[in-house]
Design a protein around this motif. Structure first.
Motif, PDB file in Angstrom:
ATOM      1  N   MET A  10       0.837  -1.201   0.000  1.00 51.20           N
ATOM      2  CA  MET A  10       0.000   0.000   0.000  1.00 51.20           C
ATOM      3  C   MET A  10       0.874   1.256   0.000  1.00 51.20           C
ATOM      4  O   MET A  10       0.549   2.252  -0.644  1.00 51.20           O
ATOM      5  N   GLY A  11       1.979   1.199   0.721  1.00 54.47           N
ATOM      6  CA  GLY A  11       2.940   2.315   0.704  1.00 54.47           C
ATOM      7  C   GLY A  11       3.492   2.554  -0.684  1.00 54.47           C
ATOM      8  O   GLY A  11       3.651   3.696  -1.117  1.00 54.47           O
ATOM      9  N   LYS A  12       3.772   1.471  -1.394  1.00 53.57           N
ATOM     10  CA  LYS A  12       4.273   1.601  -2.779  1.00 53.57           C
ATOM     11  C   LYS A  12       3.212   2.238  -3.669  1.00 53.57           C
ATOM     12  O   LYS A  12       3.502   3.144  -4.457  1.00 53.57           O
ATOM     13  N   ILE A  13       1.979   1.787  -3.533  1.00 52.55           N
ATOM     14  CA  ILE A  13       0.885   2.327  -4.341  1.00 52.55           C
ATOM     15  C   ILE A  13       0.668   3.798  -4.015  1.00 52.55           C
ATOM     16  O   ILE A  13       0.450   4.633  -4.896  1.00 52.55           O
ATOM     17  N   ALA A  14       0.734   4.140  -2.720  1.00 53.67           N
ATOM     18  CA  ALA A  14       0.524   5.518  -2.292  1.00 53.67           C
ATOM     19  C   ALA A  14       1.719   6.411  -2.605  1.00 53.67           C
ATOM     20  O   ALA A  14       1.641   7.634  -2.472  1.00 53.67           O
ATOM     21  N   GLY A  15       2.840   5.781  -2.982  1.00 48.71           N
ATOM     22  CA  GLY A  15       4.026   6.563  -3.326  1.00 48.71           C
ATOM     23  C   GLY A  15       4.811   7.032  -2.127  1.00 48.71           C
ATOM     24  O   GLY A  15       5.590   7.977  -2.228  1.00 48.71           O
TER      25      GLY A  15
END
Length: 136
Positions: free
Chosen positions: A129-134
């Protein structure tokens, strides 16, 4: 591509979360009010304009939100002594109690949701989710 399935699942997760939070926080609190209270606890007194980026809304909507929160005794607004044009928003003791309650409600709900998967998968989910949220 898995975008359609991702969108469907994301919509369901967000809807379930928002429904639960609004029901459990009512009648004393809304999710937007909880966000304001958490910001005030973390940052101290803020100007209403400081809240706009965190709430993704208009100045008029922030004013209406703060009006409701002040009537509910969650916040107080005070004029700056050096510049009367500036208004400072601060959390009250009642606001702190409601913020604590709101955080408990959120943690209990999300804890129950995350308990459906293993600790390893929880860590992986948060990472992804951190990756998706940037942010990671």
């Amino acid at each position: 591509m898995h975008t359609a399935e991702f969108a469907r699942l994301l919509n369901r997760i967000v809807k379930d979360y928002e429904t639960h939070m609004e029901q459990e926080l009512a009648p004393a609190l809304t999710m937007s009010q909880l966000a304001v209270l958490e910001l005030l606890e973390a940052e101290g007194s803020l100007k209403p304009s400081d809240l706009i980026p965190f709430l993704a809304t208009t100045p008029a909507a922030v004013t209406m939100l703060l009006d409701r929160m002040e009537r509910g005794e969650l916040i107080v607004r005070q004029r700056d002594e050096g510049d009367r044009r500036i208004v400072w928003v601060s959390i009250t003791d009642k606001g702190k109690q409601e913020a604590e309650r709101g955080v408990r409600v959120r943690e209990q709900y999300l804890g129950g949701v995350l308990d459906r998967i293993s600790t390893h998968n929880q860590q992986l989910l948060v990472y992804l989710m951190g990756k998706i949220a940037g942010t990671k």
